[in-house]
Scaffold this active site. Structure first.
Site, PDB file in Angstrom:
ATOM      1  CE  LYS A 110      -4.110  -1.836  -0.006  1.00  0.00           C
ATOM      2  NZ  LYS A 110      -4.124  -3.601   0.122  1.00  0.00           N
TER       3      LYS A 110
HETATM    4  C1  LIG Z   1      -5.305  -4.283   0.725  1.00  0.00           C
HETATM    5  C2  LIG Z   1      -6.954  -4.689   0.775  1.00  0.00           C
HETATM    6  C3  LIG Z   1      -7.766  -4.478   2.033  1.00  0.00           C
HETATM    7  C4  LIG Z   1      -7.238  -4.982   2.699  1.00  0.00           C
HETATM    8  O1  LIG Z   1      -6.333  -4.765   3.286  1.00  0.00           O
HETATM    9  P1  LIG Z   1      -5.446  -5.662   4.741  1.00  0.00           P
HETATM   10  O2  LIG Z   1      -4.936  -4.519   5.505  1.00  0.00           O
HETATM   11  O3  LIG Z   1      -4.301  -6.973   4.345  1.00  0.00           O
HETATM   12  O4  LIG Z   1      -6.337  -6.371   5.760  1.00  0.00           O
HETATM   13  C5  LIG Z   1      -9.105  -4.868   1.785  1.00  0.00           C
HETATM   14  N1  LIG Z   1      -9.948  -2.961   1.075  1.00  0.00           N
HETATM   15  C6  LIG Z   1      -8.929  -3.584  -0.439  1.00  0.00           C
HETATM   16  C7  LIG Z   1      -9.710  -2.237  -1.663  1.00  0.00           C
HETATM   17  C8  LIG Z   1      -7.522  -3.873  -0.166  1.00  0.00           C
HETATM   18  O5  LIG Z   1      -6.934  -3.190  -1.359  1.00  0.00           O
END
Ligand SMILES: *Cc1c(COP(=O)(O)O)cnc(C)c1O
Length: 373
Positions: A181
């Site tokens: 992210k």
């Molecule tokens: C990465 C992601 C998640 C989950 O995030 P985590 O921190 O890995 O639980 C949820 N929604 C979207 C759209 C994502 O890209």
């Protein structure tokens, strides 16, 4: 040399902050988490942030904090990572999908009302790739029907649209600091809310439903604690928070660098007839999390494979959730149920995109796409 799909931005200052935590006595949820939460609240412009172990955890607990569970329906999008709808299932509720806009992949607000029933309790929009959904319209519909809004802003820490920052029209907004992210602690997440009482409930829910924190037990004289409700074990720790604080300070500079690369990709690919670019709404600040293109017809898997053969990292964000085996088998979904999400899911390719990507690497990706797409 391979063009990696993603490289993080942890720098010497971030490592130093982590070492400071390791040299301290307190590794779990404590003052560094509190510092991150305060700074993150300031950045997103919401009064309360609660640090979690993931966005999935943040979504799960947000649903619980708003009393959403067994027998309830939550309207969401099939064009997301499965974490979004999985969190609804974790809460005991039922995800109800609504199809998406063809050009942005975001929840199509004009289809929302047709999905609302007596059981609908909430709407859970996802700001796909970093571009915000039409939150003014979604809020208007939610208010007409007395619904909660919980935003999945895993892609959208920096986003704004129609003068509205991410999460500002929601009841809760959830963020991810997963490994790929825009800012990351490997694993991590947070929820931001307007309401002090909800923040307090979320703080308890992330730590078993216990009414005193480990930090309280460490900094103050021992007091007996109680467990007024059943919670989970989802608390962010000081090491994760230490990794995030410096990245948060650099977040706008990181965004500026991605914007330059984003504009370059779009310029270079604008006349490439083999791939289609996603649409962009005016009057918005796109968080520019993932750079995706749509490959022609049924050529997507060939493009993926050819780019990998040429040492270019790729990903798919995402194949439509309702067609994943568990969803198709449990809920009886079939191809054709959400045709727009399916088309994007069948054609989308995510390209290498992150501040450390060099312009030379980007041009190599572009040249290879022109050859294989
Ligand atoms: C990465 C992601 C998640 C989950 O995030 P985590 O921190 O890995 O639980 C949820 N929604 C979207 C759209 C994502 O890209």
């Amino acid at each position: 040399m391979k063009v990696e799909f993603f490289r993080h931005n942890i720098d010497e200052e971030d490592k130093k902050r982590v070492l400071d935590v390791l040299d301290s006595i307190f590794l779990t949820t404590g003052s560094v988490v509190a510092e991150f939460e305060t700074e993150f609240s300031r950045y997103v412009g919401l009064p309360f942030t609660v640090g979690m172990t993931s966005c999935t955890a943040a979504l799960h607990l947000s649903l619980l904090a708003f009393d959403i569970g067994e027998g309830d329906e939550v309207i969401t999008t099939p064009m997301s990572f499965c974490a979004t709808s999985n969190a609804i299932l974790h809460a005991g509720a039922r995800p109800v999908f609504v199809d998406v806009e063809r050009d942005t992949g975001n929840m199509d607000a004009s289809l929302l009302e047709s999905k609302i029933t007596d059981r609908t309790k909430a709407i859970l929009p996802v700001h796909l790739y970093g571009q915000m959904c039409d939150m003014r319209e979604i809020r208007r519909i939610a208010d007409m029907h007395g619904l909660i809004i919980i935003e999945d802003a895993a892609h959208a820490v920096e986003s704004e649209r129609d003068g509205i920052r991410v999460g500002h029209l929601a009841d809760a907004v959830c963020f991810s600091f997963y490994a790929t992210k825009n800012i990351t602690s490997g694993e991590g997440g947070a929820v931001a809310v307007h309401d002090a009482q909800k923040a307090e409930v979320l703080r308890m829910l992330r730590a078993h439903g216990i009414d005193k924190t480990a930090g309280d037990r460490y900094t103050k004289k021992y007091q007996h604690w109680d467990m007024p409700l059943l919670g989970w074990k989802y608390n962010m720790d000081n090491i994760q928070a230490a990794l995030l604080i410096g990245q948060l300070h650099r977040i706008d500079a990181l965004w500026q660098r991605r914007k330059m690369l984003w504009d370059l990709y779009r310029r270079e690919l604008s006349d490439c007839r083999a791939v289609e670019l996603m649409g962009e709404r005016k009057g918005a600040r796109h968080a520019m999390h993932l750079f995706t293109v749509l490959a022609g017809g049924d050529r997507r898997d060939l493009v993926l494979s050819s780019l990998q053969d040429r040492e270019i990292g790729v990903a798919v964000n995402y194949r439509a959730i309702h067609l994943l085996s568990y969803y198709a088998e449990t809920f009886g979904y079939r191809r054709g149920d959400f045709p727009v999400a399916e088309e994007i899911g069948d054609r989308t390719v995510s390209l290498p995109f992150y501040p450390k990507l060099s312009e030379e690497e980007l041009m190599r990706v572009v040249r290879n796409i022109r050859e294989v797409a």
